[in-house]
Design an enzyme around this catalytic site. Structure first.
Site, PDB file in Angstrom:
ATOM      1  N   GLY A  56       0.808  -1.219   0.000  1.00  6.68           N
ATOM      2  CA  GLY A  56       0.000   0.000   0.000  1.00  6.68           C
ATOM      3  C   GLY A  56       0.837   1.264   0.000  1.00  6.68           C
ATOM      4  N   GLY A  67      -3.516  -4.911   2.450  1.00 10.45           N
ATOM      5  CA  GLY A  67      -4.460  -5.502   3.395  1.00 10.45           C
ATOM      6  C   GLY A  67      -3.975  -6.853   3.894  1.00 10.45           C
TER       7      GLY A  67
END
Ligand code: AMP
Length: 394
Positions: A351, A374
């Site tokens: 991310g 995630g």
């Protein structure tokens, strides 16, 4: 330890491989192909070992319907260029139909085909039939190599494991090795740096990491919830009201287990959430009522750099400030630089921290950059990832 493609005979078999080809696209063109290049070791191994390779992936959120802008055709073209051989694209609005079945049946050892976006089917994200069974008809072995979706139990990430022998590809093997070793067998001192805006998501991760690390450094938007928990006023800074109590508990827990939980001591504040906003540096107990914290301050940067320089293992997830705005990127840049200079094993959660390391030009200085935001967070939280737990044990 999970079995990998090295532990199973793939020769002459139809091998269904779940990849993470969820690449960013602009005007029909792939803007970053790292997810495709990350899948190459597995795909090449299967080709060299005479498997009949059937690749699957999702892209974007077509929400169970065929939408041309989410077609995987550009991925097939790019993959074909990278492999230097044809990748048969099985165009189908329903992903699996008679023609696709026929193409799969007729594949020769060493040939590669790519199915259409599995999220064209509404069953995919619910892990429901008949889609899993239809996919299963195409292959004889299931390989999961999509770390980015391993925290989801979908037809193509976990459901298929009920139908056939199931093993991991090299990308998942590598992710599990680096993240797993860091958590279970780290060289110490082990330092975790946690930041970003979504406090609620990260507090459970901090809770798990407190059992593992020597120091836990808090940065970014979540700091202000901790400041509030300490009784400071935080002006208009981002706050997760519901997590204030938990933040207090975490500070006490850290004390009880002897882990150094470090919070910023100063912060760069702005009047507006805007790069050109008027800004200033304030100690954490002096944030003006009409300003918001946007980045860690210089005293904090110095303090954190010292801790990072003595670490032997560092895991980093979440930026130190609003790094997308150049005027509030200093803290994130300083942390990326400190990690790049360090001799420690450095692991970057996916991310935003991965994007930041890339943006500041330090990507090749890190030991491992996770391909799943995630998924890596859930791994660090100590959760079982269904796309990995469904695979066979060695
Ligand atoms: P997350 O997805 O939780 O890792 O959060 C990443 C986002 O947090 C980035 O887009 C940052 O701009 C944002 N962020 C970091 N620090 C702050 C802050 N002090 N205030 C608001 N947003 C922040």
């Amino acid at each position: 330890m999970k079995k990998t493609i090295r532990d199973i005979d793939v020769s002459g078999k139809r091998v269904l491989v779940r990849c993470d080809f969820n690449v960013p696209m602009q005007d029909g063109k792939i803007t970053d192909d790292i997810r495709i290049t990350s899948a190459l070791p597995t795909v090449k191994y299967l080709i060299e070992n005479n498997a009949k390779v059937i690749l699957m992936s999702h892209m974007g959120r077509p929400k169970g319907e065929p939408k041309p802008e989410f077609s995987l055709k550009p991925v097939a073209d790019r993959l074909s260029q990278l492999l230097g051989k044809e990748v048969i694209f099985a165009a189908s609005d329903v992903v699996v139909d008679d023609k696709v079945r026929e193409t799969a049946e007729e594949l020769q050892p060493g040939q590669v085909m790519l199915l259409e976006n599995v999220r064209y089917r509404k069953e995919e994200t619910k892990n429901e039939e008949p889609f899993t069974g239809q996919l299963a008809q195409l292959g004889e072995i299931f390989v999961n190599d999509a770390f980015g979706t391993a925290h989801r139990a979908h037809c193509s990430t976990a459901g298929l494991a009920e139908y056939m022998p199931s093993v991991s590809g090299f990308l998942i093997e590598k992710e599990v090795k680096f993240l797993g070793d860091a958590l279970e067998n780290p060289e110490r001192p082990f330092v975790a740096i946690m930041g970003g805006a979504k406090v609620g998501d990260k507090i459970p991760v901090i809770e798990n990491l407190l059992k593992k690390v020597d120091s836990l450094i808090v940065v970014g938007g979540m700091s202000y919830t901790f400041f509030k928990a300490m009784g400071y006023e935080i002006g208009t800074s981002i706050l997760d009201e519901e997590s204030i109590e938990l933040a207090k508990e975490l500070m006490e827990k850290a004390k009880a287990v002897g882990v150094q939980l470090m919070l910023p001591v100063d912060t760069v504040c702005a009047k507006e959430f805007d790069n050109s906003s008027e800004k200033g540096v304030f100690d954490r107990d002096k944030i003006p009522a009409d300003m918001m914290g946007m980045d860690i301050g210089p005293k904090t940067i110095d303090m954190y750099k010292k801790v990072i320089s003595t670490a032997k293992t560092v895991v980093w997830n979440g930026p130190a400030g609003v790094f997308e705005m150049p005027n509030f990127a200093e803290g994130t840049k300083a942390i990326a630089e400190a990690l790049a200079k360090s001799e420690a094993v450095t692991i970057i959660g996916g991310g935003d921290s991965a994007a930041a390391v890339e943006q500041f030009g330090y990507a090749d200085k890190m030991t491992h950059i996770s391909t799943g935001g995630g998924a890596s967070l859930e791994f660090l939280e100590g959760k079982e990832l269904p796309g990995i737990s469904c695979l066979e044990e060695k």
